[in-house]
Design an enzyme around this catalytic site. Sequence first.
Site, PDB file in Angstrom:
ATOM      1  N   CYS A  89     -37.213 -41.064  26.354  1.00  0.00           N
ATOM      2  CA  CYS A  89     -38.381 -40.406  25.733  1.00  0.00           C
ATOM      3  C   CYS A  89     -39.601 -40.411  26.638  1.00  0.00           C
ATOM      4  CB  CYS A  89     -38.700 -41.071  24.399  1.00  0.00           C
ATOM      5  SG  CYS A  89     -37.307 -40.965  23.253  1.00  0.00           S
ATOM      6  N   HIS A 104     -41.434 -34.232  18.514  1.00  0.00           N
ATOM      7  CA  HIS A 104     -41.013 -35.125  19.598  1.00  0.00           C
ATOM      8  C   HIS A 104     -39.747 -34.599  20.283  1.00  0.00           C
ATOM      9  CE1 HIS A 104     -40.405 -38.607  21.973  1.00  0.00           C
ATOM     10  NE2 HIS A 104     -39.733 -39.359  21.125  1.00  0.00           N
TER      11      HIS A 104
END
Lengths: 395, 395
Positions: free
Chosen positions: A86, A339
């Site tokens: 991420c 996200h």
Amino acid sequence: MQKVVVLGVGMTRFGKYPDRSLKELAREALHGALTEARISLSKIEAAYVGNAVAGIITGQECIRGQVMLSGTGLEGIPIFNVENACASGSSAFHMAWMSVASGMYDVVLALGAEKMIHPDRTRAFQALKGAADVEELDKFPGGGKDRNNQSLFMDYYAMEARKHMELYGTSMETFAKIAVKNSRNGSLNPNAQYQKQQTLEDVLGSRIISDPLRLLMCSPLSDGAAAAILCSEKISRQLTNDPVFVASSVVYSSNSSGDMGPSNTERAAAKAYALAGIQPSDVQVAEVHDAAAPGELWAYEHLGFCAPGDGARLVESGATEIGGRIPVNPSGGLIAKGHPVGATGIAQIAEIVWQLRGHAGKRQIPGRVKIGLTHNAGGFLNGGSAAVAIHILTR
Amino acid sequence: MQKVVVLGVGMTRFGKYPDRSLKELAREALHGALTEARISLSKIEAAYVGNAVAGIITGQECIRGQVMLSGTGLEGIPIFNVENACASGSSAFHMAWMSVASGMYDVVLALGAEKMIHPDRTRAFQALKGAADVEELDKFPGGGKDRNNQSLFMDYYAMEARKHMELYGTSMETFAKIAVKNSRNGSLNPNAQYQKQQTLEDVLGSRIISDPLRLLMCSPLSDGAAAAILCSEKISRQLTNDPVFVASSVVYSSNSSGDMGPSNTERAAAKAYALAGIQPSDVQVAEVHDAAAPGELWAYEHLGFCAPGDGARLVESGATEIGGRIPVNPSGGLIAKGHPVGATGIAQIAEIVWQLRGHAGKRQIPGRVKIGLTHNAGGFLNGGSAAVAIHILTR
């Protein structure tokens, strides 16, 4: 090393785009950044591309950046594919920054793009398992191996949230208030995946993901892309009278067993503050890694916006709202903005650039904003984040 | 930018290791490099890790470097995962070089590791499809979509080989002679996957992969790892009186449609020679990307070791044998040494370092070797290589 300027940024609205390819998303972000930078594609000398899970989602295991940029006219330049789960986007940005800071290039592209939406919804969760050590998944909190219906990382956030509640008396309502704030900020952001203002009741009444986490406290699955054009200070003088500088770019990884994620953030932040020559209290706006609401609360503490254990009080005081002492996630954060993991780090940087330039529209921080920070975390290993990236941007 | 030294290199023997993990392979290469560099692990300030297909082979889609280096004692440093298909290793090396050249770090690690051997043999070929544009596989020579039993790249090499045969009258025997040479060199290399000297009859009599390519003209599926410790010239003075310098580090990617792979090599080589201030005729030893034997022949021509179309004559003259004017692939190349794709680029650099230092054992190039070159190519896009990396190393 020479000073580096962020000349322009761009992003797609984050969302669910079952019919748009990585190429299309990447191109839209690229063209947004070029337009803002007022520079032609032919000036770009190298590209650093962040993506985390395309191998599993689309089968594009290799040369992801080359494929995304194919047909854009970007020819014969070096393209590097950079991955840090991420934190892939911010890691690509760091590489791009280094390549200009070194004097090697004058103008480069940092691009982050991700597709997570797939007709087979379990594929995204399968891919995210690969952000932990796949040989050790049975040691994951909650037992990651069988987590095919949601992100195994929510178990980690839930476990850490419970610890914080026990240690400091933090309540579920406090976590919910972070989600409420971010949904309100998202409602002001045309690039946010979710633009609906949620109430405390909405958040607390949403379904349990991993106790105490409720659905609306968690970042969603998203598609999207973000891009930044970086250049040397010298070149920037010809192109803008409103430069945004990269005051520090720090990436930290940990392999030490028993090392907790937050301490990686603390260490990375200490280095970033020292390089920028500032204190935590100098930061006027921050985008932090709220993959789940408790992540934002730890970020407050570990970035030094408040003392350890005081995160809940900071939330309750309203200091992290737009208009507060230290606004956090004015974009809506990962929870509301979305996200798409490889794009997130560069989208955070885009938000800070817009805030510093006064281009953030309805969510603009009031007053003259000169110092902003981004905090992006990725992966899970040996009890902590596998990578943490901190960027400090200044005007 | 400051001068960068390769302080030490290490590698596993390449081969088929169904029972060894990426971690184990990476560790062996790391410890080999540390031993040769005579430096402790604690001096390493950052790591750049090349891997191409672990997401598909092992499920480790993200944080591959962090997982490989977990438990080695390398703690709290930045770790970056770098991917460029079969040029992933040299791309990671390039990033490592840049991080030292920039003045950011004094000592860094470049690591490449790959596992391609899996009980389900089709998985490796599935993964390699991801080194082309997966949305465009039907445009691949031979039609890549249904190639589940061997690398689709061999169709590309075969197509280009047939073109060379038509244009210049190159014969299948010439390609076979390259494979014979590389098998002979491999028989002298304890790190080679295949150490059996093959005859011309063996090569020509092996089964057809994609006409005119025979099995023994093609690189195999391999597991393995390679590592290099890079440092600034200043630090190197305290540690070695035998520095090997990185005279140039160039990576080129192409997105232009109709652009052929070889021309990427030509352009990257021109830049690399200019940066190093040398001519092709100055190169005394080279490791080139012989994923199949014709690739080595094109490399001769496109690196300027002979004129265009003269590759076959160069082979027939024996100039590229150990002891010839310009020895190529003394290690055995990808054909004999093996081709664990993410490790290959760094293993090429390791071979050149050993040749320059006179540490190449039975395959050592005679005389004083001062200039060596590596050529590593990766992926396929729009009719050419998606990435080409050239490194020139000097003593």
